[in-house]
Each structure stands twice: as C-alpha cells, then as structure tokens.
Design an enzyme around this catalytic site. Structure first.
Site, short mmCIF file in Angstrom:
data_model
loop_
_atom_site.label_atom_id
_atom_site.label_comp_id
_atom_site.label_asym_id
_atom_site.label_seq_id
_atom_site.Cartn_x
_atom_site.Cartn_y
_atom_site.Cartn_z
N LYS A 52 8.15 -0.95 1.81
CA LYS A 52 7.06 -1.96 1.29
C LYS A 52 7.56 -3.50 1.28
CE LYS A 52 5.38 1.97 -1.58
NZ LYS A 52 5.52 2.68 -2.73
N GLN A 96 7.37 2.30 -8.84
CA GLN A 96 7.71 3.49 -7.83
C GLN A 96 7.77 4.80 -8.49
OE1 GLN A 96 7.53 3.18 -4.44
NE2 GLN A 96 7.88 5.51 -4.45
N ASP A 119 -1.82 0.16 -6.83
CA ASP A 119 -1.92 1.35 -6.62
C ASP A 119 -3.31 2.02 -6.82
OD1 ASP A 119 -0.02 2.71 -5.04
OD2 ASP A 119 1.47 3.51 -6.70
#
Length: 288
Positions: A52, A96, A119
């Site tokens: 990322k 994460q 997300d």
C-alpha cells in the site's frame, strides 16, 4: 479456454489515471493523504502495508504509517484514530487487519470518521451501500465490479452466486451485484449442495479462503468466475510457498467463459480501490 480477466493490468491503468489526476491538482493544495495503522508484527500484514505504501508513492499520495507494538492498549489505538480523524493532512484511514486478539476491531473501525473510511467498512458507508447512495465502498468488492466493467461483463439479469458472507467481501459484494441488476444468491458453509447451486451461476464470486475448493464440477459452462481467495500453500515438490485462490484454476479455466487468476486478479484491485477511495475523499474535501 476462458478469457483471463487481468486485474493487475487494470490496477496499473487506474493507478496511472489517479497519478495524473493528482499531478494536475491546484498547486496550492496539498496532495491526498492516507494513514495506515498496523498493530503487531504479522508478516502478511507487514507485506500488505508495504504494498500500500508503494502504491501511494507511485500515485502521489502522502502515506502516514503508524506501526504500534502488539501489546498496544485499546485506548491508545482509539486515541490515535481520533488524532487522524482531526488531522487535516489525512483523507483516508486504514486499520490493517487482523488486529491482535485483545483489541476490539469493530469498535476501532467504527471510530474512524465515515468520510475518511478508506476501507469502506464503517456502518454509515455500509448503510449508504444498502440504500444505493453515494459513499466509500468496500475495496475488494469494488475491485470486482471494476473488473466486470472493464471487460464489458454486464450483470443485468444474470444469476450471481457469492460464496462467503463476510463483512469485508461477501455481504457488500452481494449488494453491489444486486445494484448492478443481477439476481443474487449468497452461499456459505451451511448452504446445502453447494456444487449444485454454483452450477446455476452465470457469475460466481468465491471468497471462502479455502485453497482450490471449487473445481470444474461446480462451474456452469461459459460462466464468469471471480476468485477473491488468496491462500498461501507449500509446494510438495519444491517446498516453496505459492499463492492459489479458492478456485482450482487449471480445471476451471477450460470450462468458464472468463476467470480471474491468482495472483494477478482481484488482489491488485483491492489496493487500487483503497487508493481510489482516498482520492475520492480528497476531492470531496476540496471540491465539495
């Protein structure tokens, strides 16, 4: 043989467009910013975070990484999220997963400001998806829909089967396909006669996390097969680890009409849609 749906190539195409858009912004404005919060030393998580960060560098997004020890308290992570919510440099926040077991991941995800929810997992954004309203979308299902669009695979009137009912993939995937006018069935570990159900699917999306679970006996000839699974297995001959999906690619490819490979299918699209969400939040902040 099935047409291979190249998610890696599409991801590069979208990232290149995002990079162009960012480079052409008003020079008086800062670049978009993405904050990634990682707790602990999970090797797979560390690899995902590196991917990322590299994508941010390629596109021109400023990356704010926070790597916390595995024993970090819930209150400490919550306070960090509050700081990032109030940080004017940050447009997207990602926690994460998975988090260490002592942390309440749901409470922490819900603490992220909905307009910085890179997300797409906040209840407000999930609610917008349910209602068909604009909002940040869950990255993996959004990546699947982008692949279908790129290859002109129209879901209208198609029978779609989604294997898996997680909040990360299965549930939002079903809603997105429904919004695209497919007739959607969700299946899971308690579904009776899974192979028979899958054989009815014009579009099959597998997100169960079981390597090579779905073979040619499960596939309707000519179906579009989307493999979301990423499973690391050890090769018995070489002893080296390799990645496989939930679909037994070798047996299914000759039967399907279109198929995503693993690796190189939906995986790269997940990271790309994270970048897309961050830029979307940035545009909304500065353009209204």
């Amino acid at each position: 043989m099935a047409q291979r749906l190249d998610g890696k190539a599409l991801a590069q195409k979208i990232q290149a467009q995002l990079a162009t858009d960012i480079s052409q912004r008003d020079p008086n404005l800062r670049p978009p910013g993405l904050a990634v919060v990682m707790v602990g030393d999970n090797p797979a998580s560390a690899a995902y975070v590196r991917n990322k960060e590299r994508a941010c560098d390629r596109i021109g997004i400023t990356s704010f990484g926070s790597h916390l020890p595995a024993d970090t308290a819930q209150e400490t992570v919550a306070e960090l999220i509050d700081q990032l919510n109030n940080d004017e440099r940050v447009d997207g926040i990602l926690i994460q997963l998975p988090l260490p077991s002592h942390l309440d991941s749901v409470a922490l995800l819900n603490r992220i400001a909905p307009d910085k929810d890179a997300d797409g997992l906040h209840p407000e954004n999930m609610g917008r998806l349910m209602r068909g309203e604009a909002g940040l979308r869950s990255c993996t299902p959004a990546g699947v829909m982008a692949v279908l669009k790129e290859y002109n695979i129209d879901a209208t009137g198609q029978k779609a089967v989604v294997l898996g009912r997680s909040i990360l993939v299965g549930k939002p995937m079903a809603l997105m396909l429904l919004a695209a006018n497919a007739t959607v069935t969700m299946a899971h570990s308690r579904t009776e006669d899974l192979p028979a159900l899958c054989r009815q699917a014009d579009i099959l999306v597998a997100a169960v996390g079981r390597p090579n679970m779905i073979n040619s006996d499960w596939i309707k000839p000519g179906a579009t097969v989307i493999d979301v699974g990423i499973n690391r297995i050890e090769d018995e001959t070489s002893g080296k680890a390799r990645l496989v999906g939930d679909i037994d690619f070798a047996s299914v490819e000759p039967i399907a009409g279109a198929i995503t490979p693993v690796p190189g299918g939906i995986g790269p699209m997940t990271v790309t849609m994270l970048m897309h969400n961050t830029v979307l939040s940035y545009r909304k902040r500065f353009n209204g």
